[in-house]
Design a protein around this motif. Structure first.
Motif, PDB file in Angstrom:
ATOM      1  N   ARG A 125       0.791  -1.432   0.070  1.00  0.00           N
ATOM      2  CA  ARG A 125      -0.154  -0.100  -0.121  1.00  0.00           C
ATOM      3  C   ARG A 125       0.997   1.407   0.002  1.00  0.00           C
ATOM      4  NH1 ARG A 125      -3.434  -3.529   3.148  1.00  0.00           N
ATOM      5  NH2 ARG A 125      -2.345  -2.833   5.257  1.00  0.00           N
ATOM      6  N   GLN A 126       2.217   1.003   0.427  1.00  0.00           N
ATOM      7  CA  GLN A 126       2.848   2.219   0.457  1.00  0.00           C
ATOM      8  C   GLN A 126       3.930   2.413  -0.863  1.00  0.00           C
ATOM      9  OE1 GLN A 126       5.554   1.543   3.871  1.00  0.00           O
ATOM     10  NE2 GLN A 126       3.843   2.461   5.401  1.00  0.00           N
ATOM     11  N   HIS A 127       3.745   1.421  -1.680  1.00  0.00           N
ATOM     12  CA  HIS A 127       4.209   1.492  -2.974  1.00  0.00           C
ATOM     13  C   HIS A 127       3.274   2.363  -4.068  1.00  0.00           C
ATOM     14  CE1 HIS A 127       5.949   0.495  -7.022  1.00  0.00           C
ATOM     15  NE2 HIS A 127       6.998  -0.076  -6.310  1.00  0.00           N
ATOM     16  N   PRO A 128       3.561   3.332  -4.599  1.00  0.00           N
ATOM     17  CA  PRO A 128       2.644   4.137  -5.511  1.00  0.00           C
ATOM     18  C   PRO A 128       2.060   3.367  -6.530  1.00  0.00           C
ATOM     19  CG  PRO A 128       4.694   5.576  -4.978  1.00  0.00           C
ATOM     20  CD  PRO A 128       5.068   4.117  -4.600  1.00  0.00           C
ATOM     21  N   LEU A 129       2.819   2.997  -7.492  1.00  0.00           N
ATOM     22  CA  LEU A 129       2.239   2.036  -8.498  1.00  0.00           C
ATOM     23  C   LEU A 129       1.622   0.833  -8.218  1.00  0.00           C
ATOM     24  CD1 LEU A 129       2.144   1.810 -11.493  1.00  0.00           C
ATOM     25  CD2 LEU A 129       4.330   0.818 -11.803  1.00  0.00           C
ATOM     26  N   ALA A 130       2.247  -0.256  -7.368  1.00  0.00           N
ATOM     27  CA  ALA A 130       1.446  -1.375  -6.810  1.00  0.00           C
ATOM     28  C   ALA A 130       0.105  -0.788  -6.174  1.00  0.00           C
ATOM     29  CB  ALA A 130       2.276  -1.910  -5.937  1.00  0.00           C
ATOM     30  N   ALA A 131       0.106   0.202  -5.296  1.00  0.00           N
ATOM     31  CA  ALA A 131      -1.044   0.554  -4.714  1.00  0.00           C
ATOM     32  C   ALA A 131      -2.095   0.958  -5.689  1.00  0.00           C
ATOM     33  CB  ALA A 131      -0.864   1.716  -3.617  1.00  0.00           C
ATOM     34  N   ALA A 132      -1.732   1.633  -6.851  1.00  0.00           N
ATOM     35  CA  ALA A 132      -2.654   2.166  -7.784  1.00  0.00           C
ATOM     36  C   ALA A 132      -3.264   1.099  -8.626  1.00  0.00           C
ATOM     37  CB  ALA A 132      -1.912   3.340  -8.746  1.00  0.00           C
ATOM     38  N   LEU A 133      -2.434   0.219  -8.963  1.00  0.00           N
ATOM     39  CA  LEU A 133      -2.751  -1.165  -9.688  1.00  0.00           C
ATOM     40  C   LEU A 133      -3.719  -1.919  -8.955  1.00  0.00           C
ATOM     41  CD1 LEU A 133       0.527  -1.991 -11.259  1.00  0.00           C
ATOM     42  CD2 LEU A 133      -1.458  -1.152 -12.643  1.00  0.00           C
ATOM     43  N   LEU A 134      -3.566  -2.097  -7.598  1.00  0.00           N
ATOM     44  CA  LEU A 134      -4.501  -2.874  -6.566  1.00  0.00           C
ATOM     45  C   LEU A 134      -5.581  -2.001  -5.870  1.00  0.00           C
ATOM     46  CD1 LEU A 134      -1.931  -5.386  -5.369  1.00  0.00           C
ATOM     47  CD2 LEU A 134      -3.454  -5.653  -7.273  1.00  0.00           C
ATOM     48  N   ASP A 135      -6.017  -0.885  -6.513  1.00  0.00           N
ATOM     49  CA  ASP A 135      -6.736  -0.067  -5.890  1.00  0.00           C
ATOM     50  C   ASP A 135      -8.153  -0.693  -5.680  1.00  0.00           C
ATOM     51  OD1 ASP A 135      -8.596   1.940  -4.949  1.00  0.00           O
ATOM     52  OD2 ASP A 135      -7.885   3.615  -6.441  1.00  0.00           O
ATOM     53  N   PRO A 136      -8.644  -0.754  -4.226  1.00  0.00           N
ATOM     54  CA  PRO A 136      -9.957  -1.357  -4.140  1.00  0.00           C
ATOM     55  C   PRO A 136     -11.037  -0.697  -4.630  1.00  0.00           C
ATOM     56  CG  PRO A 136      -8.911  -0.638  -1.882  1.00  0.00           C
ATOM     57  CD  PRO A 136      -7.847  -0.435  -3.079  1.00  0.00           C
ATOM     58  N   ASP A 137     -10.877   0.698  -4.857  1.00  0.00           N
ATOM     59  CA  ASP A 137     -12.007   1.374  -5.179  1.00  0.00           C
ATOM     60  C   ASP A 137     -12.320   1.001  -6.774  1.00  0.00           C
ATOM     61  OD1 ASP A 137     -12.770   2.427  -2.871  1.00  0.00           O
ATOM     62  OD2 ASP A 137     -11.418   4.247  -2.858  1.00  0.00           O
ATOM     63  N   HIS A 138     -11.333   0.476  -7.396  1.00  0.00           N
ATOM     64  CA  HIS A 138     -11.297   0.543  -9.159  1.00  0.00           C
ATOM     65  C   HIS A 138     -10.905  -1.069  -9.454  1.00  0.00           C
ATOM     66  CE1 HIS A 138     -10.773   4.853  -8.397  1.00  0.00           C
ATOM     67  NE2 HIS A 138     -11.708   4.879  -8.871  1.00  0.00           N
ATOM     68  N   GLY A 139     -11.448  -1.804  -8.864  1.00  0.00           N
ATOM     69  CA  GLY A 139     -11.221  -3.424  -9.168  1.00  0.00           C
ATOM     70  C   GLY A 139     -11.724  -4.323  -7.969  1.00  0.00           C
ATOM     71  N   ALA A 140     -11.525  -5.667  -8.594  1.00  0.00           N
ATOM     72  CA  ALA A 140     -11.864  -6.564  -7.531  1.00  0.00           C
ATOM     73  C   ALA A 140     -10.841  -7.813  -7.713  1.00  0.00           C
ATOM     74  CB  ALA A 140     -13.388  -6.976  -7.697  1.00  0.00           C
TER      75      ALA A 140
END
Length: 290
Positions: A125-140
């Motif tokens: 969650r602290q890694h900007p790109l990884a957190a964006a790719l796994l954003d719980p508001d935009h994926g499942a």
């Protein structure tokens, strides 16, 4: 050659995308071919090994437990993490608790192991790109898909670690993996060893076949180390590695179709295999002894 009766799932999942299919139901469909199955059909493995593993699922290991536990906390879906609070697990009481946890479908862990996977999830969650790719508001997480292969007509399947909700632009599919070493050199070797380029090609074709993305769909690996500070490396595939993966997948698909039709799942062959020395050994020895 080894001839094995072909098992059939009582009810294979319908074609299309399944958002709530359990992991058990997904893997129970032996009528379809997955990316990991395709890799198991090709050398250095054999169709006979593929068939045996389909019919005899492997028992859980600590390596799989760590990976599945990290998936649970990073992706938000998966087996329950169950604390078995014993210093050692070789006592009768500890063994009983471990067995009970597995019977419940959970992952038994010691406290320090639970702390580890929690720290891994925090680092993601602290890694900007990884957190964006796994954003719980935009994926499942854990989305399954089934489709028919055009050239052979066999059923193919995929289980996405994470499927983003498409808002605009091209579809980028993240796939989460844990590793002892997430450096570029180590991941490059793992790509060759485990066929991750085949997985990338498979998942990208799956997204297109299921009308989730276009020809520019891309899979990215999110590779995380299992030791502090739990570093993360986001890795993509160049054109040639992906094309090689696609070509190997096609060979595996054709092999699966052939074996399914004939009921014959060959091993290493019924005749002698005449082998040369490895190239490096031949070059070394011929200069000395010939």
């Amino acid at each position: 050659m080894t001839t094995i009766a072909e098992p059939r799932a009582p009810e294979a999942p319908a074609l299309g995308l399944h958002r709530d299919l359990s992991n058990e139901a997904y893997h129970a469909d032996t009528t379809s071919l997955s990316s990991s199955g395709a890799r198991k059909l090709l050398p250095p493995s054999t169709p006979a090994k593929f068939r045996y593993e389909q019919d005899h699922p492997q028992a859980p290991t600590k390596t799989f437990d760590y990976g599945n536990a990290a998936h649970k906390l990073v992706l938000g879906n998966g087996p329950e993490l169950i604390l078995v609070d014993h210093d050692t697990w070789n006592t009768k009481a500890a063994k009983a608790e471990v067995a009970e946890a597995r019977a419940r479908g959970g992952i038994p862990l010691k406290q320090h192991e639970i702390d580890m996977v929690k720290a891994m999830a925090t680092a993601i969650r602290q890694h900007p790109l990884a957190a964006a790719l796994l954003d719980p508001d935009h994926g499942a997480p854990e989305q399954s898909g089934f489709w028919l292969d055009g050239p052979t007509g066999i059923r193919r399947r995929v289980r996405f670690d994470w499927l983003p909700s498409i808002r605009s632009g091209r579809l980028i599919i993240p796939d989460y993996k844990t590793a002892a070493d997430a450096s570029n050199d180590a991941v490059q070797k793992d790509i060759a060893k485990y066929g991750y380029n085949q997985q990338a090609a498979w998942y990208e074709e799956a997204a297109q076949a299921l009308d989730l993305g276009g020809p520019d769909t891309e899979l990215l690996l999110i590779v995380q180390e299992k030791a502090a500070p739990y570093l993360v490396n986001v890795v993509g595939f160049d054109f040639f590695s992906r094309e090689i993966g696609r070509a190997k997948n096609r060979v595996a698909i054709e092999k699966f179709a052939e074996c399914t039709a004939t009921g014959v799942w060959p091993g290493y062959g019924d005749e002698p295999n005449y082998l040369a020395l490895p190239g490096w050994a031949e070059n070394r020895d011929k200069e000395i002894y010939l």
